[in-house]
Write an enzyme that holds these catalytic residues in place. Structure first.
Site, PDB file in Angstrom:
ATOM      1  N   HIS A   9      31.644  35.820  49.372  1.00 29.13           N
ATOM      2  CA  HIS A   9      30.964  37.016  48.865  1.00 29.13           C
ATOM      3  C   HIS A   9      30.537  36.866  47.407  1.00 29.13           C
ATOM      4  CE1 HIS A   9      34.446  38.147  46.428  1.00 29.13           C
ATOM      5  NE2 HIS A   9      35.197  37.791  47.457  1.00 29.13           N
ATOM      6  N   GLU A  88      40.207  38.481  53.616  1.00 30.76           N
ATOM      7  CA  GLU A  88      40.927  37.619  52.678  1.00 30.76           C
ATOM      8  C   GLU A  88      42.418  37.598  52.994  1.00 30.76           C
ATOM      9  OE1 GLU A  88      41.078  35.137  51.044  1.00 30.76           O
ATOM     10  OE2 GLU A  88      40.102  35.520  49.114  1.00 30.76           O
TER      11      GLU A  88
END
Length: 228
Positions: A9, A88
Site C-alpha cells: 500500500h 498485515e
C-alpha cells in the site's frame, strides 16, 4: 499460466509518524496517494482479470487510486475482492505504539520483524500460513482455467509480503514448486510503499510440482526520485 503483481500500500499517516498500525485502517498521505497514482499510470496498459486487496482502508484506497489510472474500462471498484487473509501481521500489544517499542523487542529477543513473536499478536508462522492459503487459491485459479491466462493485482502489506516470500522458499524446499530467478536474500528486503513484486505461476506438472518464475521483487521504478 497466471501473472500476478503484488503491491504494498501507499504511504500512510502512521508510516510517517512511525506508529505501528497493523490492523488499523490507516489514511494515505498526499505522498501515498501520489505513489499509488504513479503506479496506476505505470500499470495503465495492464488488463487485470482479477483484483484482490486487504480489507484495510489503506490497501483498498491504494487499489482504487491504481485502478483509476487504468485504460481498461472493465476494471471498476466493484471488481475488487476485499480479503482479510491479505491483512498485515497483527501486532497485538504493540498496536498503536511507536515503532521504537518494536526495536526494544528486537534487542530483547535478538530476533527481527517478522520473525519476532509480539505479545498478543500473530506469529511469523501464523502469517506465513495465511500467505500459503492465498498462494494455493491462486494455484487453484491456474489449474481450473483451460486456455485462459489470468493477470491478477494484489494489494497488501509489507510484513505480509515478507512472509509470503518465506512461504515460497519453504514450498521450494519441500519440492512443491520450482522457484525460478529468486534469491533467499529477497525475503529480508523491506518493501517500499507501492513497491511491486511480480511473478508467474504455472499449472501443476505431472510430477506434482509447479513452476513459479519471479520477475521482480519490491521494484520502485514507477516512482520519481522524490517519492522513493
Amino acid at each position: 499460466m497466471l501473472s500476478v503483481t503484488f503491491v504494498r500500500h501507499g504511504e500512510t499517516v502512521g508510516n510517517v509518524a512511525r506508529i505501528i498500525q497493523s490492523h488499523t485502517h490507516g489514511e494515505l498521505t498526499e505522498r501515498g496517494i501520489s505513489m499509488a497514482e504513479h503506479l496506476g499510470r505505470h500499470l495503465s496498459e495492464e488488463k487485470f482479470t482479477r483484483v484482490f486487496s486487504s480489507d484495510l482502508k489503506r490497501c483498498h484506497d491504494t487499489t482504487l487510486h491504481i485502478l483509476k489510472q487504468s485504460k481498461d474500462a472493465d476494471v471498476q471498484e466493484d471488481c475488487i475482492v476485499l480479503d482479510q487473509i491479505l491483512r498485515e501481521m497483527f501486532c497485538g500489544d504493540l498496536e498503536h505504539q511507536p515503532q521504537s517499542e518494536m526495536f526494544k523487542l528486537f534487542n530483547q529477543t535478538g530476533l527481527h520483524f517478522p520473525h519476532v513473536q509480539i505479545p498478543g499478536g500473530e506469529s511469523f508462522q501464523d502469517v506465513k500460513a495465511r500467505t500459503e492459503k492465498f498462494f494455493n487459491m491462486l494455484c487453484n485459479l491456474v489449474d481450473a482455467k483451460e486456455g485462459r491466462e489470468e493477470n491478477v493485482l494484489v494489494v497488501t502489506h509489507g510484513a505480509w509480503l515478507m512472509c509470503f516470500l518465506h512461504c515460497l522458499v519453504d514450498l521450494k524446499k519441500n519440492e512443491a514448486i520450482d522457484l525460478i530467478d529468486f534469491e533467499e536474500k529477497f525475503c529480508s528486503m523491506p518493501a517500499h510503499n507501492t513497491a511491486t513484486t511480480k511473478m508467474t505461476i504455472n499449472k501443476q506438472a505431472d510430477n506434482g510440482r509447479r513452476k513459479v518464475v519471479v520477475k521482480q521483487v519490491h521494484a520502485t521504478d514507477h516512482l520519481p526520485e522524490d517519492l522513493k
